[in-house]
Design a protein around this motif. Structure first.
Motif, mmCIF file in Angstrom:
data_model
loop_
_atom_site.group_PDB
_atom_site.id
_atom_site.type_symbol
_atom_site.label_atom_id
_atom_site.label_comp_id
_atom_site.label_asym_id
_atom_site.label_seq_id
_atom_site.Cartn_x
_atom_site.Cartn_y
_atom_site.Cartn_z
ATOM 1 N N ALA A 1 0.707 -1.151 0.056
ATOM 2 C CA ALA A 1 -0.144 -0.146 -0.083
ATOM 3 C C ALA A 1 0.888 1.274 -0.206
ATOM 4 O O ALA A 1 0.745 2.212 0.973
ATOM 5 C CB ALA A 1 -0.903 0.029 1.312
ATOM 6 N N GLN A 2 1.585 1.211 -1.000
ATOM 7 C CA GLN A 2 2.572 2.374 -1.208
ATOM 8 C C GLN A 2 1.978 3.572 -2.267
ATOM 9 O O GLN A 2 1.630 2.753 -3.040
ATOM 10 C CB GLN A 2 4.222 2.190 -1.300
ATOM 11 C CG GLN A 2 4.830 1.423 -0.045
ATOM 12 C CD GLN A 2 4.794 2.383 0.909
ATOM 13 O OE1 GLN A 2 5.774 3.304 1.249
ATOM 14 N NE2 GLN A 2 3.750 2.040 1.803
ATOM 15 N N LEU B 1 12.475 4.754 -5.165
ATOM 16 C CA LEU B 1 12.043 4.134 -3.973
ATOM 17 C C LEU B 1 11.887 5.226 -2.877
ATOM 18 O O LEU B 1 10.799 5.231 -2.041
ATOM 19 C CB LEU B 1 13.004 3.225 -3.342
ATOM 20 C CG LEU B 1 12.531 2.199 -2.294
ATOM 21 C CD1 LEU B 1 11.027 1.688 -2.115
ATOM 22 C CD2 LEU B 1 13.585 1.081 -1.845
ATOM 23 N N ALA B 2 12.867 6.013 -2.819
ATOM 24 C CA ALA B 2 12.738 7.126 -1.869
ATOM 25 C C ALA B 2 11.799 7.931 -1.892
ATOM 26 O O ALA B 2 11.249 8.743 -1.089
ATOM 27 C CB ALA B 2 14.264 7.947 -1.948
ATOM 28 N N VAL C 1 6.437 10.505 -0.771
ATOM 29 C CA VAL C 1 5.187 11.037 -0.908
ATOM 30 C C VAL C 1 4.327 10.296 0.083
ATOM 31 O O VAL C 1 2.958 10.540 0.378
ATOM 32 C CB VAL C 1 4.794 10.654 -2.527
ATOM 33 C CG1 VAL C 1 3.377 10.961 -2.817
ATOM 34 C CG2 VAL C 1 5.716 11.376 -3.256
ATOM 35 N N THR C 2 4.659 8.865 0.154
ATOM 36 C CA THR C 2 3.817 8.109 0.978
ATOM 37 C C THR C 2 3.511 8.460 2.595
ATOM 38 O O THR C 2 2.292 8.714 3.019
ATOM 39 C CB THR C 2 4.035 6.730 1.028
ATOM 40 O OG1 THR C 2 4.044 6.268 -0.424
ATOM 41 C CG2 THR C 2 3.044 5.723 1.883
ATOM 42 N N GLY D 1 18.965 10.054 0.670
ATOM 43 C CA GLY D 1 19.112 10.317 1.945
ATOM 44 C C GLY D 1 18.118 11.465 2.338
ATOM 45 O O GLY D 1 17.457 11.476 3.210
ATOM 46 N N TRP D 2 18.480 12.584 1.511
ATOM 47 C CA TRP D 2 17.828 13.799 1.737
ATOM 48 C C TRP D 2 16.401 13.476 1.744
ATOM 49 O O TRP D 2 15.542 14.271 2.560
ATOM 50 C CB TRP D 2 18.480 14.729 1.015
ATOM 51 C CG TRP D 2 19.600 15.445 1.544
ATOM 52 C CD1 TRP D 2 21.095 15.412 1.091
ATOM 53 C CD2 TRP D 2 20.240 15.995 2.704
ATOM 54 N NE1 TRP D 2 21.822 15.929 1.484
ATOM 55 C CE2 TRP D 2 21.583 16.310 2.669
ATOM 56 C CE3 TRP D 2 19.188 16.585 4.013
ATOM 57 C CZ2 TRP D 2 22.072 17.205 3.642
ATOM 58 C CZ3 TRP D 2 19.939 17.133 4.724
ATOM 59 C CH2 TRP D 2 21.246 17.491 4.894
ATOM 60 N N ILE D 3 15.881 12.947 0.716
ATOM 61 C CA ILE D 3 14.389 12.874 0.635
ATOM 62 C C ILE D 3 13.987 12.044 1.815
ATOM 63 O O ILE D 3 12.842 12.722 2.286
ATOM 64 C CB ILE D 3 14.190 12.185 -0.713
ATOM 65 C CG1 ILE D 3 14.621 13.087 -2.242
ATOM 66 C CG2 ILE D 3 12.663 11.750 -1.000
ATOM 67 C CD1 ILE D 3 14.743 12.242 -3.350
ATOM 68 N N VAL D 4 14.322 11.165 2.341
ATOM 69 C CA VAL D 4 13.674 10.336 3.206
ATOM 70 C C VAL D 4 13.964 11.009 4.832
ATOM 71 O O VAL D 4 12.869 11.029 5.466
ATOM 72 C CB VAL D 4 14.484 8.963 3.248
ATOM 73 C CG1 VAL D 4 14.197 8.208 4.483
ATOM 74 C CG2 VAL D 4 14.075 8.318 2.270
#
Length: 663
Positions: free
Chosen positions: A227-228, A279-280, A285-286, A419-422
């Motif tokens: 559910a992403q 993936l990040a 967004v999720t 890394g920055w996005i997460v």
């Protein structure tokens, strides 16, 4: 008994329990509950023994060829490393709690035998995924979970919501499974085997020819199952099923399978920097979107559903920065407190006298009505909010710490952009998580709604399970010390920087939400409870539309209207109406996919009816007309036949004379 034998019995016992439950459900109803509970409990005990024997050491591998294929072999294989052993324990624990809880929650349900058997089959399928060392065998468990979710979500099939939710869950997850299956075959083709160990060996030697394509195809299946974004829309609607099923799906099966799959095959994804960035972004967004949506929901289970989507985003975020230890640590921690949250919500729903839904804006004085749910849910919400020393703090900080390490260049397991996005999305989500968790607690236990009828004290099987799950929700996070032995020696100690930032932002979310609730409560103090009243910034039509969109039920003869004291409205402002309907993503899918498919089906039906059938009818018309003419000639009158015979004879004679004369 060897470790391999014990591991084979772990998924086998719930499967046998499911088969026996389906066979004996009608003929011997007295055996249904023991067949539901005992095999699952035994599987839990055996899973604990497997974990103790494995002990975070060398992985346990065993395989036998399942069937000759002539090309890439399919093997019945086990691959049990440290985190596989621990995830199996989580699955067994949550499934056992759900089965015990369900004996009280569904004690009067006539379809309990089939329900219990399907839960056992669901559990067996997830355990097969966890222990499997072959991708095709893993796929079998993956697909069995899909069909089990279809039946369990649609358990209350009398209601249109349950029927629609089960179909939606099946179709959306299948939408992701098609590219997932293609990705599995492409991966096996490059590796020359479906065995996970051989696939990882091929990746390590640089033998993958199409790493980005394979990783993106596999991500589609993971997005559907876990559910992403953008395949997450089925999970909030799946709350139409029984609450124990929600606990099982959200905490230990189904949605956890996608995260587990990436963790198991993480080197495949790390072989493509582009896939890690995708993936990040998906995780970011999720996390942010689900947090905003949760803040606008009124049904308590839909809040928890969006919460699960966001927490899974944390796990996929950890995987996007190349840290499967942090991802699985949060998976284990989340499994305990999310199962507790759903089962506590089930106690609230059970006390309210409804099947599967409960609007928080209609709740009143539940602290005294359901004290067990009140205290245990408080513990679970603190763990969800990541307040130390609850378990969620340690596991969530492991994710944020891993993202901070990648962002600052301390490790090269993933691109710095990932890394920055997460990291940024995780910190924003920390505020949103604290906000919707605080809002849930305030509306559920300190709300000013309508008091529901008292349905008596809850069964002991339901309340005891809550306290069992409260223990890991409170204390599991402290296991970060010995856990590195199971997680590739990954140090899970919280990082000071992200710990301070994460906890500080969570406290800000709590304080701001509480302040908004106090403010809106003061504004709503003069509004009669149950009256058709809306927030000052919303008209009655909008309120009604949001009520329908959030699937909130009515209580007795009092129609649902949102509580003016809801802090979510003040915090979200004009964004509230969009967040309440999941930012209209279902409407987008309807416009892009559903309506074109329906239009195409209408066109095909028209062509079939007006074009194809016209030719078919035309082809049959001539023989029908000829038959009609012949039928009319058969009058049954002997004089008519003799006259026709004489007339035919005369015609033949005349024709013959003409021919002879011409000759």
């Amino acid at each position: 008994m060897t470790t391999t034998t014990l591991a084979v019995l772990v998924p086998l016992l719930p499967f046998l329990g499911a088969a026996a439950g389906l066979l004996l459900g009608r003929t011997a109803p007295g055996f249904v509950r023991p067949l539901a509970v005992l095999p699952t409990l035994t599987a839990l005990v055996l899973a604990v023994l497997v974990a103790v024997r494995q002990g975070g050491n060398q992985a346990v591998d065993a395989a036998t060829e399942l069937t000759p294929t002539g090309s890439v072999p399919i093997e019945l294989a086990l691959h049990i490393d440290g985190f596989a052993a621990l995830v199996a324990v989580l699955v067994g624990l949550v499934a056992s709690c759900v089965q015990i809880y369900s004996t009280g929650y569904l004690r009067d349900d006539p379809r309990y035998p089939s329900y219990a058997a399907l839960v056992s089959l669901f559990t067996s399928a997830m355990l097969l995924v966890v222990y499997s060392g072959d991708l095709i065998v893993l796929l079998v468990g993956w697909e069995i979970m899909g069909i089990c979710s279809y039946f369990l979500v649609g358990h209350y099939w009398e209601t249109p919501e349950a029927r629609a939710a089960s179909i939606k869950a099946f179709l959306v997850t299948k939408l992701g499974d098609v590219p997932f299956l293609i990705g599995l075959f492409a991966l096996a083709t490059d590796a020359g085997s479906f065995r996970i160990t051989k696939v990882l060996g091929t990746v390590a030697s640089g033998g993958l020819d199409h790493p980005t394509l394979i990783a993106l195809l596999l991500l589609a299946g993971v997005a559907g199952k876990s559910a992403q974004f953008p395949l997450h829309t089925w999970l909030p609607d799946a709350m139409a099923g029984p609450t124990p099923v929600s606990a099982l799906i959200h905490a230990a099966t189904m949605v956890a399978a996608g995260v587990y799959f990436i963790a198991r095959l993480l080197p495949v994804f790390q072989a493509s920097s582009a896939a890690m960035v995708v993936l990040a972004v998906m995780a970011a967004v999720t996390m942010a979107g689900s947090g905003l949506a949760a803040l606008a929901q009124d049904d308590i289970k839909r809040v928890l559903a969006y919460s699960t989507i966001g927490q899974l985003g944390y796990m996929t975020g950890a995987l996007a920065v190349g840290d499967r230890g942090a991802a699985v640590f949060h998976l284990l921690s989340h499994g305990a407190f999310k199962a507790l949250l759903f089962l506590a919500a089930g106690v609230i729903i059970h006390a309210s006298g409804t099947n599967s839904l409960a609007a928080m804006s209609r709740m009143k004085d539940l602290r005294t009505r359901v004290p067990d749910a009140y205290w245990t849910m408080t513990v679970a919400l603190l763990a969800l909010t990541a307040i130390p020393p609850f378990s969620g703090f340690f596991s969530k900080e492991a994710v944020l710490g891993a993202a901070e390490h990648v962002a600052t260049g301390h490790t090269e397991h993933a691109p710095g952009a990932a890394g920055w996005i997460v990291l940024v999305a995780g910190l924003v989500s920390a505020v949103l998580t604290a906000a919707y968790a605080t809002r849930l607690w305030l509306l559920a236990f300190r709300g000013r709604g309508v008091e529901a009828p008292d349905h008596g004290r809850q069964p002991l099987t339901m309340t005891v399970v809550l306290w069992v799950l409260a223990v890991p929700s409170l204390a599991f996070g402290l296991a970060y010390g010995p856990l590195p032995d199971w997680f590739d020696d990954r140090d899970l100690t919280p990082v000071l920087t992200t710990s301070v930032l994460g906890t500080g932002l969570a406290l800000v979310g709590v304080i701001v939400t509480y302040g908004a609730w106090k403010h809106t409560s003061a504004m709503a103090a003069q509004v009669p409870v149950g009256a058709v009243a809306a927030h000052p910034d919303a008209d009655a039509g909008l309120v009604e539309a949001e009520a329908i969109a959030s699937h909130a039920p009515a209580y007795g003869d009092v129609a649902y209207t949102p509580d003016p004291a809801d802090p979510g409205r003040l915090l979200l402002g004009p964004l509230h109406r969009h967040a309440a309907v999941g930012f209209h993503l279902d409407a987008v899918y309807a416009a892009l996919f559903v309506r074109p498919v329906q239009a195409g089906a209408t066109l095909v039906r028209f062509l079939d009816r007006e074009v194809v059938d016209t030719y078919v009818r035309g082809a049959g018309a001539l023989p029908r007309w000829l038959g009609e003419a012949v039928r009319r000639a058969q009058t049954g009158n002997l004089q008519t036949y003799v006259s026709a015979l004489l007339a035919g004879t005369v015609v033949l004679v005349v024709a013959a004379l003409l021919v002879a004369t011409g000759a």
